[in-house]
Design a protein around this motif. Structure first.
Motif, short mmCIF file in Angstrom:
data_model
loop_
_atom_site.label_atom_id
_atom_site.label_comp_id
_atom_site.label_asym_id
_atom_site.label_seq_id
_atom_site.Cartn_x
_atom_site.Cartn_y
_atom_site.Cartn_z
N ARG A 1 0.82 -1.21 0.00
CA ARG A 1 0.00 0.00 0.00
C ARG A 1 0.86 1.26 0.00
NH1 ARG A 1 -0.65 3.47 3.52
NH2 ARG A 1 0.32 2.18 5.14
N SER A 2 1.91 1.25 0.83
CA SER A 2 2.71 2.47 1.01
C SER A 2 3.76 2.66 -0.08
CB SER A 2 3.40 2.44 2.38
OG SER A 2 4.25 1.32 2.49
N LYS A 3 4.14 1.56 -0.77
CA LYS A 3 5.12 1.63 -1.86
C LYS A 3 6.34 2.50 -1.50
CE LYS A 3 2.10 0.76 -5.84
NZ LYS A 3 1.04 0.10 -5.05
N PRO A 4 7.10 2.09 -0.51
CA PRO A 4 8.26 2.90 -0.13
C PRO A 4 9.35 2.89 -1.20
CG PRO A 4 8.36 0.78 0.96
CD PRO A 4 7.02 0.84 0.27
N ASP A 5 10.09 3.98 -1.29
CA ASP A 5 11.25 3.99 -2.19
C ASP A 5 12.29 2.99 -1.71
OD1 ASP A 5 10.41 6.11 -3.96
OD2 ASP A 5 10.76 7.50 -2.31
N VAL A 6 12.49 2.95 -0.38
CA VAL A 6 13.53 2.10 0.20
C VAL A 6 12.92 1.26 1.32
CG1 VAL A 6 15.82 2.01 1.25
CG2 VAL A 6 15.23 3.90 -0.30
N LEU A 7 13.15 -0.04 1.26
CA LEU A 7 12.73 -0.96 2.32
C LEU A 7 13.97 -1.41 3.06
CD1 LEU A 7 10.77 -2.87 3.81
CD2 LEU A 7 11.02 -4.48 1.89
N ILE A 8 14.01 -1.14 4.36
CA ILE A 8 15.16 -1.49 5.20
C ILE A 8 14.78 -2.70 6.06
CG2 ILE A 8 16.66 -0.74 7.08
CD1 ILE A 8 17.23 0.66 4.43
N LEU A 9 15.59 -3.76 5.97
CA LEU A 9 15.33 -4.99 6.72
C LEU A 9 16.36 -5.12 7.84
CD1 LEU A 9 14.66 -7.44 3.74
CD2 LEU A 9 12.99 -6.15 5.10
N ALA A 10 15.88 -5.28 9.06
CA ALA A 10 16.77 -5.38 10.22
C ALA A 10 16.43 -6.64 11.03
CB ALA A 10 16.65 -4.14 11.09
N MET A 11 16.37 -7.77 10.32
CA MET A 11 16.02 -9.04 10.96
C MET A 11 17.21 -9.98 11.04
SD MET A 11 12.21 -9.65 9.35
CE MET A 11 12.67 -9.43 7.63
#
Length: 249
Positions: A155-165
């Motif tokens: 829904r939000s369609k971010p430019d950048v997705l940051i994964l911290a898992m």
């Protein structure tokens, strides 16, 4: 390719931090529909890829793999194909936030615990006020919650997705859901970087960084999240990496 060096079959970029930042910024600014997957790989991940077939698939499909560890830099030098410097997930995150603040990018943060996630985003809001927070969610979700998270990212369609898992879980999660993350321009894992941004973990002092001993600082002082392997067990991979890349003929 002249800008790539293979370490145990993993194709590492020879771009500097600045060059990598410019390449990623171009990817976001061009508004391409295809998701760009960057992997920050250290000796532990490189060694794990030797026996993990899924990780091998993920590495072969990645758009760019950067050397997040002095061991990778030394191994490349040993091969006579030097890498100019480490390109860590933490440094890349800071550079991309700076660019995002300048250009008004949107970010979605997925990972770490709820309190740390909230505090990190609050700090980002303060330090980078022009960055748009598309959303955030902690990393301790179940299968039922996962569908809601994916829907929120769609829904939000971010430019950048940051994964911290944590690695390689972040990259495996992304690989599993890659086709569902339409609209995201760039994604990469940052390990425990949100812990540092939130203030939960103190960054390594400058002298430790200059001596390339950030890994030792994390080993001695950074807490380990519940469910993750102990840092001492993880660092046991380093002697094997040194043997495979530098000592064995």
């Amino acid at each position: 390719m002249n800008d790539i060096v293979s370490i145990l079959g993993v194709p590492f970029s020879k771009l500097t931090l600045e060059e990598t930042t410019l390449r990623l910024a171009e990817q976001v600014q061009n508004r391409q529909d295809r998701l760009f997957h960057l992997i920050t790989a250290n000796p532990e991940i490189t060694l794990a890829s030797q026996t993990d077939e899924l990780l091998q698939e993920i590495i072969s499909s990645a758009d760019l793999i950067v050397p997040d560890g002095i061991g990778i830099v030394l191994a490349a030098r040993r091969k006579g194909q030097p890498i100019p410097e480490r390109v860590t997930g933490y440094d890349l995150l800071l550079r991309m936030l700076e660019k995002g603040n300048e250009l008004g990018w949107s970010f979605y943060f997925l990972g770490t615990d709820e309190i740390t996630s909230r505090q990190a985003v609050e700090k980002i809001n303060t330090s980078y006020p022009q960055v748009k927070i598309a959303g955030r969610h902690h990393g301790f979700f179940n299968a039922a919650e996962e569908q809601g998270i994916l829907a929120d990212i769609q829904r939000s369609k971010p430019d950048v997705l940051i994964l911290a898992m944590g690695a390689p879980y972040s990259d495996k999660w992304l690989y599993k859901h890659k086709q569902e993350l339409t609209g995201v321009k760039l994604v990469f894992g940052v390990g425990g970087s949100l812990d540092v941004l939130s203030g939960k973990v103190k960054p390594a002092p400058v002298i430790w960084k200059k001596l390339n001993l950030e890994w030792a600082h994390r080993l001695l002082f950074a807490p380990v999240a519940k469910g993750q392997k102990s840092r001492w067990r993880r660092q046991s991979a380093l002697p094997k990496f040194v043997y495979r890349t530098m000592l064995r003929k």
